[in-house]
Scaffold this motif. Structure first.
Motif, PDB file in Angstrom:
ATOM      1  N   ARG A   1     -34.879  79.034 -79.151  1.00  0.00           N
ATOM      2  CA  ARG A   1     -35.828  78.093 -78.535  1.00  0.00           C
ATOM      3  C   ARG A   1     -35.454  76.940 -77.756  1.00  0.00           C
ATOM      4  NH1 ARG A   1     -38.760  77.961 -83.589  1.00  0.00           N
ATOM      5  NH2 ARG A   1     -38.284  75.729 -83.725  1.00  0.00           N
ATOM      6  N   PHE A   2     -34.150  76.479 -78.353  1.00  0.00           N
ATOM      7  CA  PHE A   2     -33.606  75.265 -77.693  1.00  0.00           C
ATOM      8  C   PHE A   2     -32.449  75.618 -76.346  1.00  0.00           C
ATOM      9  CE2 PHE A   2     -34.641  73.637 -81.627  1.00  0.00           C
ATOM     10  CZ  PHE A   2     -35.201  72.361 -81.314  1.00  0.00           C
ATOM     11  N   VAL A   3     -32.474  76.910 -76.120  1.00  0.00           N
ATOM     12  CA  VAL A   3     -31.540  77.310 -74.904  1.00  0.00           C
ATOM     13  C   VAL A   3     -32.178  76.357 -73.623  1.00  0.00           C
ATOM     14  CG1 VAL A   3     -31.334  79.331 -73.416  1.00  0.00           C
ATOM     15  CG2 VAL A   3     -30.788  79.297 -75.971  1.00  0.00           C
ATOM     16  N   SER A   4     -33.229  76.586 -73.446  1.00  0.00           N
ATOM     17  CA  SER A   4     -33.719  75.746 -72.251  1.00  0.00           C
ATOM     18  C   SER A   4     -33.632  74.335 -72.204  1.00  0.00           C
ATOM     19  CB  SER A   4     -35.106  76.259 -71.843  1.00  0.00           C
ATOM     20  OG  SER A   4     -36.008  75.663 -73.072  1.00  0.00           O
ATOM     21  N   VAL A   5     -33.458  73.642 -73.552  1.00  0.00           N
ATOM     22  CA  VAL A   5     -33.305  72.270 -73.678  1.00  0.00           C
ATOM     23  C   VAL A   5     -32.105  71.820 -73.611  1.00  0.00           C
ATOM     24  CG1 VAL A   5     -34.084  70.116 -74.780  1.00  0.00           C
ATOM     25  CG2 VAL A   5     -35.373  72.343 -74.785  1.00  0.00           C
ATOM     26  N   TYR A   6     -31.037  72.510 -74.149  1.00  0.00           N
ATOM     27  CA  TYR A   6     -29.744  72.099 -74.204  1.00  0.00           C
ATOM     28  C   TYR A   6     -29.066  72.158 -72.899  1.00  0.00           C
ATOM     29  CZ  TYR A   6     -29.458  72.496 -79.270  1.00  0.00           C
ATOM     30  OH  TYR A   6     -29.500  72.565 -80.647  1.00  0.00           O
ATOM     31  N   SER A   7     -28.050  71.317 -72.283  1.00  0.00           N
ATOM     32  CA  SER A   7     -27.349  71.636 -71.058  1.00  0.00           C
ATOM     33  C   SER A   7     -26.300  72.593 -71.383  1.00  0.00           C
ATOM     34  CB  SER A   7     -26.677  70.331 -70.879  1.00  0.00           C
ATOM     35  OG  SER A   7     -25.640  70.200 -71.890  1.00  0.00           O
TER      36      SER A   7
ATOM     37  N   VAL B   1     -23.646  71.346 -73.795  1.00  0.00           N
ATOM     38  CA  VAL B   1     -23.836  71.161 -75.002  1.00  0.00           C
ATOM     39  C   VAL B   1     -23.916  72.677 -75.745  1.00  0.00           C
ATOM     40  CG1 VAL B   1     -25.794  70.525 -76.672  1.00  0.00           C
ATOM     41  CG2 VAL B   1     -25.085  68.921 -74.817  1.00  0.00           C
ATOM     42  N   ALA B   2     -24.310  73.514 -75.197  1.00  0.00           N
ATOM     43  CA  ALA B   2     -24.657  74.827 -75.791  1.00  0.00           C
ATOM     44  C   ALA B   2     -23.348  75.545 -76.161  1.00  0.00           C
ATOM     45  CB  ALA B   2     -25.474  75.715 -74.904  1.00  0.00           C
ATOM     46  N   LEU B   3     -22.386  75.495 -75.325  1.00  0.00           N
ATOM     47  CA  LEU B   3     -21.181  75.955 -75.320  1.00  0.00           C
ATOM     48  C   LEU B   3     -20.196  75.289 -76.535  1.00  0.00           C
ATOM     49  CD1 LEU B   3     -20.038  76.380 -71.717  1.00  0.00           C
ATOM     50  CD2 LEU B   3     -20.475  78.201 -73.226  1.00  0.00           C
ATOM     51  N   LYS B   4     -20.743  73.701 -76.668  1.00  0.00           N
ATOM     52  CA  LYS B   4     -19.966  73.312 -77.817  1.00  0.00           C
ATOM     53  C   LYS B   4     -20.528  73.934 -79.189  1.00  0.00           C
ATOM     54  CE  LYS B   4     -18.585  69.193 -75.399  1.00  0.00           C
ATOM     55  NZ  LYS B   4     -18.838  67.614 -75.174  1.00  0.00           N
ATOM     56  N   VAL B   5     -22.073  73.919 -79.057  1.00  0.00           N
ATOM     57  CA  VAL B   5     -22.667  74.406 -80.282  1.00  0.00           C
ATOM     58  C   VAL B   5     -22.006  75.494 -80.892  1.00  0.00           C
ATOM     59  CG1 VAL B   5     -24.816  75.304 -80.878  1.00  0.00           C
ATOM     60  CG2 VAL B   5     -24.829  72.980 -79.844  1.00  0.00           C
ATOM     61  N   LEU B   6     -21.866  76.384 -79.852  1.00  0.00           N
ATOM     62  CA  LEU B   6     -21.330  77.827 -79.975  1.00  0.00           C
ATOM     63  C   LEU B   6     -19.951  78.098 -80.168  1.00  0.00           C
ATOM     64  CD1 LEU B   6     -23.919  79.459 -77.460  1.00  0.00           C
ATOM     65  CD2 LEU B   6     -24.172  79.295 -79.858  1.00  0.00           C
ATOM     66  N   GLU B   7     -19.147  77.136 -80.174  1.00  0.00           N
ATOM     67  CA  GLU B   7     -17.685  76.948 -80.281  1.00  0.00           C
ATOM     68  C   GLU B   7     -17.565  77.795 -81.791  1.00  0.00           C
ATOM     69  OE1 GLU B   7     -16.125  73.284 -77.983  1.00  0.00           O
ATOM     70  OE2 GLU B   7     -15.709  73.703 -80.037  1.00  0.00           O
ATOM     71  N   GLY B   8     -16.605  78.847 -81.590  1.00  0.00           N
ATOM     72  CA  GLY B   8     -16.135  79.690 -82.940  1.00  0.00           C
ATOM     73  C   GLY B   8     -17.364  80.552 -83.619  1.00  0.00           C
ATOM     74  N   VAL B   9     -18.573  80.742 -82.672  1.00  0.00           N
ATOM     75  CA  VAL B   9     -19.584  81.626 -83.311  1.00  0.00           C
ATOM     76  C   VAL B   9     -19.199  83.281 -82.956  1.00  0.00           C
ATOM     77  CG1 VAL B   9     -21.707  82.154 -83.190  1.00  0.00           C
ATOM     78  CG2 VAL B   9     -21.334  79.886 -83.264  1.00  0.00           C
TER      79      VAL B   9
ATOM     80  N   LEU C   1     -30.154  81.192 -70.614  1.00  0.00           N
ATOM     81  CA  LEU C   1     -29.288  82.106 -71.169  1.00  0.00           C
ATOM     82  C   LEU C   1     -28.155  82.536 -70.437  1.00  0.00           C
ATOM     83  CD1 LEU C   1     -28.695  83.889 -73.814  1.00  0.00           C
ATOM     84  CD2 LEU C   1     -29.982  85.621 -72.878  1.00  0.00           C
ATOM     85  N   ASP C   2     -28.592  83.041 -69.331  1.00  0.00           N
ATOM     86  CA  ASP C   2     -27.747  83.672 -68.127  1.00  0.00           C
ATOM     87  C   ASP C   2     -26.710  82.633 -67.955  1.00  0.00           C
ATOM     88  OD1 ASP C   2     -27.310  86.271 -66.560  1.00  0.00           O
ATOM     89  OD2 ASP C   2     -26.851  84.482 -65.211  1.00  0.00           O
ATOM     90  N   ALA C   3     -27.001  81.339 -67.801  1.00  0.00           N
ATOM     91  CA  ALA C   3     -26.023  80.212 -67.347  1.00  0.00           C
ATOM     92  C   ALA C   3     -24.882  79.954 -68.434  1.00  0.00           C
ATOM     93  CB  ALA C   3     -26.946  78.945 -67.016  1.00  0.00           C
ATOM     94  N   ILE C   4     -25.286  80.142 -69.670  1.00  0.00           N
ATOM     95  CA  ILE C   4     -24.557  79.851 -70.806  1.00  0.00           C
ATOM     96  C   ILE C   4     -23.578  81.079 -70.897  1.00  0.00           C
ATOM     97  CG2 ILE C   4     -24.439  79.509 -73.274  1.00  0.00           C
ATOM     98  CD1 ILE C   4     -27.393  78.364 -73.142  1.00  0.00           C
ATOM     99  N   VAL C   5     -24.099  82.274 -70.786  1.00  0.00           N
ATOM    100  CA  VAL C   5     -23.270  83.556 -71.133  1.00  0.00           C
ATOM    101  C   VAL C   5     -22.285  83.725 -70.007  1.00  0.00           C
ATOM    102  CG1 VAL C   5     -23.297  85.807 -71.150  1.00  0.00           C
ATOM    103  CG2 VAL C   5     -25.104  84.497 -72.744  1.00  0.00           C
TER     104      VAL C   5
END
Lengths: 76, 255
Positions: free
Chosen positions: B148-154, B157-165, B183-187
């Motif tokens: 749900r937070f994908v649109s709110v995180y930069s 930030v999202a890439l840092k949250v997902l480190e090691g996932v 989602l596309d911007a992060i992926v």
């Protein structure tokens, strides 16, 4: 039966039944109605309790003002 | 595919209502758009029903010192009510308040937080706190919350949250993501190894259908990188992906 259930659900959510028209095609909406009722009931309980507990945690010097703010006219 | 996408919406609806998915399974016959609208109506109704009370509770942040307001949030209101109150607090007050709240409680609050209503508050918080809470959510397996937070995180930030996932968790996040452009911007920033890890996880755990759902959310250039990863699978596995996509009516996704 489905129309009546749509009306009941619309009433629960305080929206026009038109907004839920797509649900009229389902014969039994009781599971959805129950889930919504439970969620709304849990919200009511949590917020009423939260208001009461909040007042109790406020130090006495601020409690009068806080009570006026949180429960104007004794309303919870 | 519509069956899979509506099933995902039923999962999100059940999560919003805090109930099991199974009794709501009949709703998978509805359209994705109708189910999204229903969820939005329910979210709004739950908020609107107590809007005045929540506004009064938010007013406490003006009356009480931040440390006391934080104590009230954590010990009197609890995470769910605090999450609703947070949508009505001014970002500056929220910033002061969070300094007195434990990361564990902020993580609890995040589970119930409405990202749309609380975007100003979330984005005003220090980045390291957002990352820390995001990582805690990930560790708890709160995929739906994070999605749900994908649109709110930069993106950063999202890439840092997902480190090691790992690939399996990334796939789950991708399939539940609310905002497909974000989602596309992060992926798009994932290295090839992560793209491969997602496809290999989908293949190893029989979640090809979930991967196809996620691919349907992505732009063509981003999707092409996943197609390359599918192309690198052994022939039998590759054919399974292609057949499934065709059966689901998304054959063109896999070219």
């Amino acid at each position: 039966m489905a129309v009546a259930s749509v009306s009941a659900l619309a009433e629960q959510l305080d929206v026009s039944p038109d907004k839920l028209a797509f649900l009229a095609g389902f014969a039994d909406l009781s599971a959805l109605e129950d889930a919504v009722a439970q969620a709304l009931g849990a919200d009511d309980e949590a917020i009423h309790q939260g208001l009461q507990h909040a007042v109790n945690l406020i130090p006495r010097p601020l409690r009068g003002r806080a009570t006026k703010l949180l429960m104007p006219g004794g309303e919870v | 595919m519509s069956t899979l996408l509506t099933r995902l919406e039923v999962t999100k609806l059940a999560d919003e209502l805090g109930t099991a998915e199974e009794p709501l399974g009949f709703l998978a016959e509805a359209t994705v758009a109708d189910l999204r609208e229903l969820r939005a109506l329910i979210t709004h109704a739950r908020f609107a029903r107590h809007e005045r009370r929540l506004a009064r509770l938010a007013g406490l942040t003006k009356l009480a010192p931040a440390a006391l307001a934080a104590k009230i949030a954590e010990h009197a209101l609890g995470a769910e009510v605090s999450a609703r109150v947070a949508t009505m607090i001014e970002p500056a007050d929220a910033g002061k308040l969070t300094r007195h709240l434990s990361p564990e409680f902020l993580t609890d609050v995040s589970v119930s937080l409405d990202p749309e209503r609380s975007e100003a508050v979330i984005t005003s918080l220090p980045e390291n706190l957002i990352v820390q809470v995001g990582q805690r959510l990930m560790a708890r397996g709160e995929h739906l919350t994070l999605a749900r937070f994908v649109s709110v995180y930069s993106v950063e930030v999202a890439l840092k949250v997902l480190e090691g996932v790992g690939g399996d968790d990334l796939l789950t996040l991708g399939m539940f993501a609310e905002d497909h452009a974000s989602l596309d911007a992060i992926v798009a920033r994932f290295p090839d190894e992560r793209v491969t890890a997602i496809i290999e996880a989908a293949d190893a755990s029989g979640r090809q259908e979930d991967a196809i759902a996620m691919l349907s959310f992505l732009s063509e250039p981003t999707r092409a990188r996943f197609l390359a990863a599918i192309g690198a699978l052994p022939a039998t596995e590759r054919k399974r992906f292609t057949k499934l996509a065709t059966d689901l009516g998304y054959g063109e996704l896999l070219g």
